[in-house]
Design a protein around this motif. Structure first.
Motif, short mmCIF file in Angstrom:
data_model
loop_
_atom_site.label_atom_id
_atom_site.label_comp_id
_atom_site.label_asym_id
_atom_site.label_seq_id
_atom_site.Cartn_x
_atom_site.Cartn_y
_atom_site.Cartn_z
N LEU A 1 0.81 -1.21 0.00
CA LEU A 1 0.00 0.00 0.00
C LEU A 1 0.85 1.26 0.00
CD1 LEU A 1 -2.75 -1.05 2.54
CD2 LEU A 1 -2.94 -0.94 0.06
N ASN A 2 2.08 1.17 0.45
CA ASN A 2 2.93 2.35 0.57
C ASN A 2 4.07 2.33 -0.46
OD1 ASN A 2 3.53 4.79 1.72
ND2 ASN A 2 4.91 3.92 3.23
N SER A 3 3.85 1.70 -1.61
CA SER A 3 4.88 1.64 -2.64
C SER A 3 5.10 3.03 -3.24
CB SER A 3 4.48 0.67 -3.74
OG SER A 3 3.42 1.20 -4.51
N MET A 4 6.22 3.19 -3.93
CA MET A 4 6.51 4.48 -4.56
C MET A 4 5.42 4.88 -5.54
SD MET A 4 10.59 4.65 -5.22
CE MET A 4 10.82 2.97 -5.76
N ARG A 5 4.99 3.92 -6.36
CA ARG A 5 3.95 4.24 -7.34
C ARG A 5 2.63 4.56 -6.67
NH1 ARG A 5 4.88 1.67 -13.15
NH2 ARG A 5 7.05 2.25 -13.29
N ALA A 6 2.31 3.89 -5.58
CA ALA A 6 1.08 4.20 -4.86
C ALA A 6 1.14 5.62 -4.29
CB ALA A 6 0.85 3.19 -3.73
N ARG A 7 2.30 6.00 -3.75
CA ARG A 7 2.44 7.36 -3.21
C ARG A 7 2.38 8.40 -4.31
NH1 ARG A 7 6.83 4.93 -0.39
NH2 ARG A 7 8.29 6.25 -1.52
N MET A 8 3.02 8.11 -5.46
CA MET A 8 2.97 9.07 -6.57
C MET A 8 1.55 9.21 -7.11
SD MET A 8 6.45 8.56 -8.81
CE MET A 8 6.57 6.78 -8.78
N ALA B 1 5.37 12.92 -2.83
CA ALA B 1 5.34 11.46 -2.77
C ALA B 1 6.57 10.86 -2.10
CB ALA B 1 5.19 10.90 -4.17
N GLU B 2 7.58 11.70 -1.81
CA GLU B 2 8.82 11.24 -1.22
C GLU B 2 9.49 10.16 -2.06
OE1 GLU B 2 7.74 10.08 2.76
OE2 GLU B 2 7.72 12.15 3.44
N VAL B 3 9.71 10.51 -3.35
CA VAL B 3 10.37 9.60 -4.29
C VAL B 3 11.48 10.35 -5.02
CG1 VAL B 3 8.31 8.18 -4.65
CG2 VAL B 3 8.74 10.12 -6.16
N SER B 4 12.35 9.61 -5.67
CA SER B 4 13.43 10.23 -6.44
C SER B 4 12.89 10.73 -7.78
CB SER B 4 14.55 9.22 -6.69
OG SER B 4 14.12 8.25 -7.62
N GLN B 5 13.62 11.66 -8.38
CA GLN B 5 13.20 12.19 -9.67
C GLN B 5 13.26 11.12 -10.76
OE1 GLN B 5 14.95 15.90 -10.89
NE2 GLN B 5 14.15 16.99 -9.10
N GLY B 6 14.21 10.21 -10.68
CA GLY B 6 14.29 9.14 -11.67
C GLY B 6 13.06 8.25 -11.65
N ASN B 7 12.62 7.84 -10.45
CA ASN B 7 11.42 7.01 -10.34
C ASN B 7 10.18 7.77 -10.82
OD1 ASN B 7 12.50 4.60 -9.30
ND2 ASN B 7 12.67 5.52 -7.28
N ALA B 8 10.09 9.05 -10.48
CA ALA B 8 8.94 9.85 -10.90
C ALA B 8 8.93 10.01 -12.42
CB ALA B 8 8.98 11.21 -10.21
N ARG B 9 10.09 10.28 -13.01
CA ARG B 9 10.17 10.44 -14.48
C ARG B 9 9.71 9.17 -15.19
NH1 ARG B 9 15.29 12.91 -13.77
NH2 ARG B 9 15.08 15.14 -14.00
N THR B 10 10.17 8.02 -14.71
CA THR B 10 9.81 6.75 -15.33
C THR B 10 8.31 6.51 -15.27
OG1 THR B 10 11.96 5.81 -14.76
CG2 THR B 10 10.19 4.24 -15.26
N PHE B 11 7.71 6.71 -14.10
CA PHE B 11 6.27 6.50 -13.94
C PHE B 11 5.49 7.50 -14.79
CE2 PHE B 11 2.42 6.49 -10.96
CZ PHE B 11 1.92 5.31 -11.49
N LEU B 12 5.91 8.75 -14.80
CA LEU B 12 5.22 9.77 -15.61
C LEU B 12 5.33 9.46 -17.10
CD1 LEU B 12 6.22 12.99 -13.68
CD2 LEU B 12 3.89 12.15 -14.04
#
Length: 185
Positions: free
Chosen positions: A63-70, A89-100
């Motif tokens: 429930l608290n995964s990076m993608r769930a938070r984003m 979301a308390e995630v890195s820019q690399g993870n956010a860029r990939t998901f976006l």
């Protein structure tokens, strides 16, 4: 049900998935045999209408995964830039860029602005659970990717073929260019 299907439905890290398998084996719901590892549900487990209970900490991790938070942050913010999403979301820019990038490819987010004013907005808010996105290289046509999306809120599944971008190509064995790895970049 195959392990591959079960793993895809569980939507957890592989280590957590193995923890779940261990728990279910200890509870007598699964029987393991042979090498390579094979797993079979017991007759008692097949008769159940719901899966066996799991440890609370395993459920909380999913429930608290990076993608769930984003996804939660995007639903609240509606329109955002990269630093704002990463902070919320308390995630890195690399993870956010990939998901976006993946959300834009399948039409769930749209890019707004460009350059220093680049941002995104959520185009499809289908519910509280983030969509599952897998990117699969198309071996038949070099340079194309198959992006599969499964929306757990609506139960729909879609596939989109996209041209691979430089950042989406994974080159096996390529040297790292990150400064933390001693690379030059």
């Amino acid at each position: 049900m195959s392990l591959k299907t079960l793993f895809a439905d569980a939507q957890v890290h592989h280590a957590i998935f193995h923890e779940l398998l261990d728990q279910w084996s200890a509870q007598g719901w699964l029987v393991t045999y042979s090498t390579p590892l094979r797993i079979r549900m017991t007759d008692e487990a097949r008769a159940r209408s719901a899966p066996p209970a799991t440890l609370r900490r395993v459920e909380n991790r999913r429930l608290n995964s990076m993608r769930a938070r984003m996804w939660s942050a995007m639903r609240v913010l509606r329109a955002f830039d990269l630093p704002t999403l990463c902070f919320a979301a308390e995630v890195s820019q690399g993870n956010a860029r990939t998901f976006l990038r993946d959300l834009v490819r399948v039409g769930y987010a749209t890019e707004i602005g460009s350059g220093m004013r680049a941002g995104w907005k959520l185009a499809k808010d289908t519910g509280p659970t983030h969509p599952i996105i897998r990117t699969i290289p198309n071996r038949a046509v070099k340079g194309l990717l198959l992006v599969e999306l499964r929306d757990r809120n609506t139960g729909t599944q879609t596939s989109v073929r996209v041209r691979a971008t430089r950042s989406s190509r994974k080159t096996a064995g390529a040297p790292s260019r990150r400064a933390s790895d001693g690379g030059v970049g």
